[in-house]
Design an enzyme around this catalytic site. Sequence first.
Site, mmCIF file in Angstrom:
data_model
loop_
_atom_site.group_PDB
_atom_site.id
_atom_site.type_symbol
_atom_site.label_atom_id
_atom_site.label_comp_id
_atom_site.label_asym_id
_atom_site.label_seq_id
_atom_site.Cartn_x
_atom_site.Cartn_y
_atom_site.Cartn_z
ATOM 1 N N HIS A 74 11.473 5.118 -3.272
ATOM 2 C CA HIS A 74 11.781 4.163 -2.204
ATOM 3 C C HIS A 74 12.275 2.860 -2.803
ATOM 4 O O HIS A 74 11.946 2.516 -3.934
ATOM 5 C CB HIS A 74 10.559 3.911 -1.318
ATOM 6 C CG HIS A 74 9.313 3.562 -2.066
ATOM 7 N ND1 HIS A 74 8.515 4.517 -2.664
ATOM 8 C CD2 HIS A 74 8.740 2.370 -2.349
ATOM 9 C CE1 HIS A 74 7.497 3.928 -3.260
ATOM 10 N NE2 HIS A 74 7.609 2.624 -3.100
ATOM 11 N N ASP A 107 7.742 -2.111 6.095
ATOM 12 C CA ASP A 107 6.561 -1.856 5.273
ATOM 13 C C ASP A 107 5.304 -2.219 6.058
ATOM 14 O O ASP A 107 5.253 -3.243 6.748
ATOM 15 C CB ASP A 107 6.648 -2.682 3.973
ATOM 16 C CG ASP A 107 5.667 -2.184 2.928
ATOM 17 O OD1 ASP A 107 6.124 -1.616 1.914
ATOM 18 O OD2 ASP A 107 4.440 -2.369 3.120
HETATM 19 P P1 DGP Z 1 5.096 1.011 -3.976
HETATM 20 O O1 DGP Z 1 3.937 0.155 -4.385
HETATM 21 O O2 DGP Z 1 6.401 0.575 -4.626
HETATM 22 O O3 DGP Z 1 4.808 2.487 -4.173
HETATM 23 O O4 DGP Z 1 5.282 0.742 -2.431
HETATM 24 C C1 DGP Z 1 4.745 1.550 -1.428
HETATM 25 C C2 DGP Z 1 4.837 0.774 -0.156
HETATM 26 O O5 DGP Z 1 4.634 1.671 0.910
HETATM 27 C C3 DGP Z 1 3.799 -0.331 -0.011
HETATM 28 O O6 DGP Z 1 4.458 -1.594 0.048
HETATM 29 C C4 DGP Z 1 3.096 -0.030 1.293
HETATM 30 C C5 DGP Z 1 4.002 0.974 1.960
HETATM 31 N N1 DGP Z 1 3.303 1.960 2.770
HETATM 32 C C6 DGP Z 1 2.339 2.816 2.340
HETATM 33 N N2 DGP Z 1 1.923 3.604 3.346
HETATM 34 C C7 DGP Z 1 2.679 3.247 4.431
HETATM 35 C C8 DGP Z 1 2.729 3.716 5.770
HETATM 36 O O7 DGP Z 1 2.014 4.616 6.210
HETATM 37 N N3 DGP Z 1 3.623 3.090 6.608
HETATM 38 C C9 DGP Z 1 4.438 2.079 6.179
HETATM 39 N N4 DGP Z 1 5.273 1.544 7.069
HETATM 40 N N5 DGP Z 1 4.424 1.636 4.904
HETATM 41 C C10 DGP Z 1 3.551 2.203 4.055
#
Ligand code: DGP
Length: 113
Positions: free
Chosen positions: A100, A30
């Site tokens: 996810h 994340d």
């Molecule tokens: P949620 O709040 O459950 O929809 O979690 C989405 C997660 O996705 C959040 O913890 C941050 C992560 N995230 C968002 N954009 C990106 C990205 O571009 N790269 C990565 N590695 N994580 C991301």
Amino acid sequence: MSDCIFCKIINGDIPSQKVYEDELIYAFRDINPVAPVHILIIPKEHICCANELNDSHKELIGHIILTATKIAKAEGIAEDGYRLVNNCGENAGQTVFHIHFHLLAGEKFDRMV
Ligand code: DGP
């Protein structure tokens, strides 16, 4: 989905720190970790959220959960414990609408939310 951040990560259009990949799923760290270990596990199929799941996804969801347990062992967090979290919808805090599962570990979580 061309405008989905996680589809772009799967395609390699957005870089990510890959943890695991097979023909069905992709796991990566994340970008904004809320625990010492914070890994996202996603299907390659674009599914917006748990509300969109149907019987055809039984194997896929089972595969995601089983793979989470394997990643937990590989990351060395299985013994101490971990959380596997899916947020569905805005009230749950879902911000990316490609389903996810958050694999969270590395510290003791004393509250559910
Ligand atoms: P949620 O709040 O459950 O929809 O979690 C989405 C997660 O996705 C959040 O913890 C941050 C992560 N995230 C968002 N954009 C990106 C990205 O571009 N790269 C990565 N590695 N994580 C991301």
